[in-house]
Design an enzyme around this catalytic site. Structure first.
Site, PDB file in Angstrom:
ATOM      1  N   HIS A   1     -95.675 -10.897 109.519  1.00 62.08           N
ATOM      2  CA  HIS A   1     -94.901 -10.425 108.363  1.00 62.08           C
ATOM      3  C   HIS A   1     -93.855  -9.394 108.790  1.00 62.08           C
ATOM      4  O   HIS A   1     -92.902  -9.133 108.069  1.00 62.08           O
ATOM      5  CB  HIS A   1     -95.845  -9.815 107.326  1.00 62.08           C
ATOM      6  CG  HIS A   1     -95.307  -9.846 105.927  1.00 62.08           C
ATOM      7  ND1 HIS A   1     -94.108  -9.286 105.569  1.00 62.08           N
ATOM      8  CD2 HIS A   1     -95.810 -10.397 104.788  1.00 62.08           C
ATOM      9  CE1 HIS A   1     -93.902  -9.457 104.268  1.00 62.08           C
ATOM     10  NE2 HIS A   1     -94.914 -10.136 103.779  1.00 62.08           N
TER      11      HIS A   1
ATOM     12  N   ASP B   1     -92.208 -31.459 103.580  1.00 64.62           N
ATOM     13  CA  ASP B   1     -92.493 -32.835 104.001  1.00 64.62           C
ATOM     14  C   ASP B   1     -92.026 -33.042 105.436  1.00 64.62           C
ATOM     15  O   ASP B   1     -90.832 -33.049 105.716  1.00 64.62           O
ATOM     16  CB  ASP B   1     -91.776 -33.806 103.055  1.00 64.62           C
ATOM     17  CG  ASP B   1     -92.022 -35.262 103.409  1.00 64.62           C
ATOM     18  OD1 ASP B   1     -92.792 -35.535 104.348  1.00 64.62           O
ATOM     19  OD2 ASP B   1     -91.431 -36.134 102.742  1.00 64.62           O
TER      20      ASP B   1
END
Length: 429
Positions: free
Chosen positions: A161, A377
């Site tokens: 992060h 995807d």
């Protein structure tokens, strides 16, 4: 071979040693500047994507497309280090990412709902370097592809992060997926000048989230004595509407957002089940995306940590004795504080004082309801499930209820007795 017993069945995951993927072409070297906002959140985001279909070439496709994606997202290939003033920077001379292939002996359904973090499952599906001894040793990115008997696979990622927030991490993953499908996504912006501290600094603080809280209620002992467990709670549209109506009932408020309503309930209930004494200070930190807070907007493709926090601070007695409308109002006011000057002053404040953050008496809310993890995807369809890996004990994550649904799923961890009590409070709502 790593084994795990789940619901009476044994899950075995066989991992091969990692290969180290390097960018396909030359990338910048040297040191990569990290802003004060980057410095303030030094932990790993572990995420798991579930795909129901694959092919024999899935690992090869992901590995080859990762090498292409890393050309654009090259900071993820570096190593964390400290500059001469003791601040985190990324050494971009390392230029590699650990990529692991694994095979599971079961179907994907056997691993259950990954929205509920399970450290044992996470360890099987997300690669962590066993030689890591400190934060500076942690890889900024690792990737693991695990194939299942049903023909599906999971992609487990660990991303620092300090280098990227949720939105930037999703931009990386979705760009990687687009490349895997043969596309050419736009490159991210790495111009770090946008969030440098001002000289001289202009401070607007103080900031309540840096207040150090004394553990008057012996919560530390509770966490140490009991097993910490994670659970998810679904707040349906009907339940959310009931909370809003309760918050509006006394006429104090003209409106109540879904975020404020659910956050108020979680904060109040969590403080109650942790047996906080009336005089115990309790802190609510809300992580806020700052992309829309600037008069001159930051580039939409900016890569980094564009998150700051705003805070509510009160005693547990005041929190639970006052009506829920007061809690909602406190949350709303805290969120309204976050504008461009707040952000820039906070950057300056952290740069000057480097204040520590502590978890005692603190709840951190991070909403992931708008992250685009449902459109990742790689060539075998969108993920059918998304898990957020392990949670720090003070962290609570909001997720969308699911496709076509309008509720919110709250995921959090608590000591076992406190979790049982929290469940009862939510069920009574």
């Amino acid at each position: 071979m790593e084994t795990l017993t789940v619901n009476g069945g044994v899950i075995m995951v066989k991992k091969v040693p990692p290969v180290f993927v390097t960018p396909e072409s030359e990338t910048p070297g040297g040191f990569y500047f990290l802003s004060s906002l980057d410095q303030a959140i030094p932990f790993l985001m572990q995420t798991i994507y579930v795909f129901r279909a694959s092919s024999e070439t899935v690992a090869d496709v992901l590995q080859q497309s990762l090498a292409k994606a890393l050309v654009h997202f090259y900071p993820l290939t570096g190593a964390m280090t400290l500059d001469s003033e003791g601040r985190f920077v990324v050494d971009c001379s390392k230029k590699s990412v650990a990529f692991v292939e694994a095979v599971a002996n079961c179907t994907i359904d056997m691993i259950g709902d990954l929205r509920v973090p399970d450290p044992d499952i996470t360890r099987k599906l997300v690669y962590m370097d066993p030689n890591v001894k400190s934060f500076l040793d942690l890889p900024l990115l690792t990737a693991q592809v695990t194939k299942f008997r049903c023909g599906g696979f999971t992609l487990g990622l660990s991303i620092s992060h300090t280098v990227a927030d949720g939105v930037s991490a999703m931009a990386f993953v979705n760009s990687w997926a687009e490349i895997a499908r043969g596309g050419s996504p736009a490159a991210p912006c790495h111009d770090r000048r946008y969030l440098r501290a001002r000289v001289p600094p202009i401070l607007r603080g103080p900031y309540d989230d840096f207040v150090q809280i004394a553990d008057m209620s012996d919560m530390k002992s509770l966490y140490e004595k009991e097993r910490n467990i994670s659970r998810m709670f679904t707040f349906s549209p009907e339940k959310i509407e009931a909370i809003k109506q309760a918050a509006l009932a006394d006429g104090r408020l003209q409106g109540c957002s879904t975020f404020s309503a659910v956050t108020a309930v979680v904060w109040r209930a969590r403080s109650q089940v942790l047996n906080m004494k009336p005089a115990q200070l309790t802190k609510l930190r809300i992580l806020v995306d700052i992309r829309s807070k600037f008069k001159d907007p930051l580039p939409s493709n900016y890569f980094g940590s564009l998150v700051t926090s705003t805070c509510c601070l009160t005693t547990a007695g005041e929190l639970m004795e006052r009506p829920i409308s007061c809690t909602v109002e406190q949350i709303r006011k805290a969120c309204q504080l976050v504008d461009e000057e707040y952000v820039r002053s906070r950057i300056d404040y952290i740069d000057v004082y480097r204040p520590p953050l502590a978890s005692v008496g603190t709840l951190v809310i991070s909403s992931w309801t708008r992250l685009s993890f449902g459109s990742t995807d790689f060539g075998w369809g969108d993920p059918t499930q998304f898990g957020c890996g392990d949670l720090a004990r003070e962290l609570c994550v909001f997720l969308p209820e699911g496709e076509g649904k309008k509720g919110i799923v709250v995921v959090m961890a608590l000591p076992e007795s406190a979790m049982t009590a929290f469940q009862e409070l939510v069920d009574q709502m």
